[in-house]
Design an enzyme around this catalytic site. Structure first.
Site, PDB file in Angstrom:
ATOM      1  N   THR A 161       2.954   1.393  -5.534  1.00  0.00           N
ATOM      2  CA  THR A 161       1.944   2.172  -4.826  1.00  0.00           C
ATOM      3  C   THR A 161       2.532   3.281  -3.959  1.00  0.00           C
ATOM      4  O   THR A 161       3.702   3.221  -3.551  1.00  0.00           O
ATOM      5  CB  THR A 161       1.125   1.227  -3.920  1.00  0.00           C
ATOM      6  OG1 THR A 161       0.219   1.987  -3.112  1.00  0.00           O
ATOM      7  CG2 THR A 161       2.048   0.451  -2.978  1.00  0.00           C
ATOM      8  N   TYR A 166       0.533  -4.008   3.794  1.00  0.00           N
ATOM      9  CA  TYR A 166       0.451  -3.853   2.345  1.00  0.00           C
ATOM     10  C   TYR A 166       1.646  -3.052   1.821  1.00  0.00           C
ATOM     11  O   TYR A 166       2.302  -3.448   0.857  1.00  0.00           O
ATOM     12  CB  TYR A 166      -0.860  -3.159   1.987  1.00  0.00           C
ATOM     13  CG  TYR A 166      -0.964  -2.737   0.542  1.00  0.00           C
ATOM     14  CD1 TYR A 166      -1.022  -3.675  -0.484  1.00  0.00           C
ATOM     15  CD2 TYR A 166      -1.017  -1.381   0.198  1.00  0.00           C
ATOM     16  CE1 TYR A 166      -1.120  -3.274  -1.818  1.00  0.00           C
ATOM     17  CE2 TYR A 166      -1.127  -0.979  -1.122  1.00  0.00           C
ATOM     18  CZ  TYR A 166      -1.168  -1.929  -2.129  1.00  0.00           C
ATOM     19  OH  TYR A 166      -1.261  -1.536  -3.429  1.00  0.00           O
ATOM     20  N   TRP A 219      -4.595   5.839  -5.510  1.00  0.00           N
ATOM     21  CA  TRP A 219      -6.021   6.159  -5.506  1.00  0.00           C
ATOM     22  C   TRP A 219      -6.678   5.748  -6.824  1.00  0.00           C
ATOM     23  O   TRP A 219      -7.412   6.524  -7.450  1.00  0.00           O
ATOM     24  CB  TRP A 219      -6.230   7.653  -5.237  1.00  0.00           C
ATOM     25  CG  TRP A 219      -5.898   8.097  -3.844  1.00  0.00           C
ATOM     26  CD1 TRP A 219      -4.968   7.547  -2.998  1.00  0.00           C
ATOM     27  CD2 TRP A 219      -6.474   9.206  -3.143  1.00  0.00           C
ATOM     28  NE1 TRP A 219      -4.930   8.236  -1.814  1.00  0.00           N
ATOM     29  CE2 TRP A 219      -5.840   9.264  -1.866  1.00  0.00           C
ATOM     30  CE3 TRP A 219      -7.440  10.149  -3.460  1.00  0.00           C
ATOM     31  CZ2 TRP A 219      -6.159  10.232  -0.917  1.00  0.00           C
ATOM     32  CZ3 TRP A 219      -7.750  11.127  -2.509  1.00  0.00           C
ATOM     33  CH2 TRP A 219      -7.127  11.162  -1.261  1.00  0.00           C
TER      34      TRP A 219
END
Length: 306
Positions: free
Chosen positions: A114, A138, A163
């Site tokens: 991510t 996270y 996203w």
């Protein structure tokens, strides 16, 4: 094209579901076993050993090349602030177990990560070798997962994305579609920038990477970025969603992050460079606006009533 046998932990989530659908669309080329977290808990070595062993046996019997694509993740960004141990178990311990088993069985691993591993304070797209500086629980757990995979000795690739939205589960597009029905106006942050990514397009990119690995033309670079083309803000994304739904985009109003506080800090800048992806000869994902249009056209009935 090599015939693949792909194991997908996290196979019933947003990305996992589209990996399974991509396998179905390939005909006989790609056999995907999309395993839910209940079927395959990546934090349990015994379960992972059993699943990867089954993968290799299936591949051997059917003349296929085995690959693991890890889509399992704890993605509740705000909840992770109070449940970092649980997030760490799934996002760091799980990849460590997967990578160790893949290494021992000599099965390649593609691990999805991510933009949250970065600080989000850049002003040009992040390259894969940019320093990690996560600002949320996270992000810290995902960064730890990357370290575990890269340090395992497994033949592994990290693919960072950002996203992501899709047909399965909750996401920004579905939320905006619901709020369009419920509110006359809504405010959306305009000082966070990133690249919206349709999970179906991302799944296609990951399966292309898996095929390249199987064919012996895998990228030399072990960390890659794969997102929708171009970038926007959440406000710009929301306006585009309204436009695709046939609603007036001026009903969406810009606000600042300070006006919309969340438990976990969000990166102000999440744009990831796909230069390494392109340099490896992999197909870049289409522009985010084009992908959004296709997604809404495909899911319009569900979006307007869900």
């Amino acid at each position: 094209m090599a015939r693949l046998a792909v194991l997908v932990p996290g196979g019933t989530g947003q990305l996992g579901s589209d990996l399974a659908a991509g396998g179905e669309r390939s005909g006989d080329e790609v056999l995907v076993r999309a395993a839910s977290s209940a079927e395959l808990d990546v934090t349990q070595p015994g379960a992972v050993i059993e699943a990867v062993t089954e993968l290799t046996e299936t591949a051997r019997a059917d003349g296929r090349f085995p690959v693991v694509v890890n889509a399992a993740a704890y993605t509740a960004v705000d909840a992770a602030e109070d449940n970092e141990d649980r997030a760490f178990a799934v996002n760091a311990d799980g990849p460590r177990v997967l990578a160790a088993v893949c290494s021992s069985r000599r099965v390649p691993l593609v691990h999805v990560s991510t933009d949250y591993v970065f600080a989000g304070d850049a002003d040009t797209p992040y390259e894969p070798d940019a320093p990690l500086a996560p600002r949320s629980a996270y992000g810290r757990t995902k960064a730890a997962g990357e370290d575990a995979v890269l340090g395992s000795g497994a033949r592994a690739w990290i693919v960072r994305t950002a996203w992501v939205y899709g047909a399965t589960g909750s996401n920004f597009v579905k939320t905006m579609a619901r709020l369009e029905r419920e509110r006359e106006h809504l405010s959306v942050v305009d000082d966070q920038r990133g690249s919206p990514t349709w999970s179906a397009d991302l799944a296609g990119g990951l399966l292309e990477l898996a095929a390249r690995i199987a064919e012996g033309s895998a990228p030399r670079q072990r960390i890659l970025h794969c997102t929708g083309g171009g970038d926007t803000t959440w406000y710009g994304f929301a306006r585009a969603i309204f436009e695709e739904l046939g609603a007036d985009p001026d009903r969406v109003r810009p606000c600042t992050t300070e006006e919309f506080p969340r438990p976990a800090p969000r990166p102000a800048y999440s744009v990831l460079s796909d230069a390494a992806w392109r340099a490896a000869g992999l197909t870049p994902l289409r522009p985010w606006r084009e992908a959004l249009s296709a997604f809404v056209a495909e899911r319009r009935d569900a979006l307007v009533v869900s």
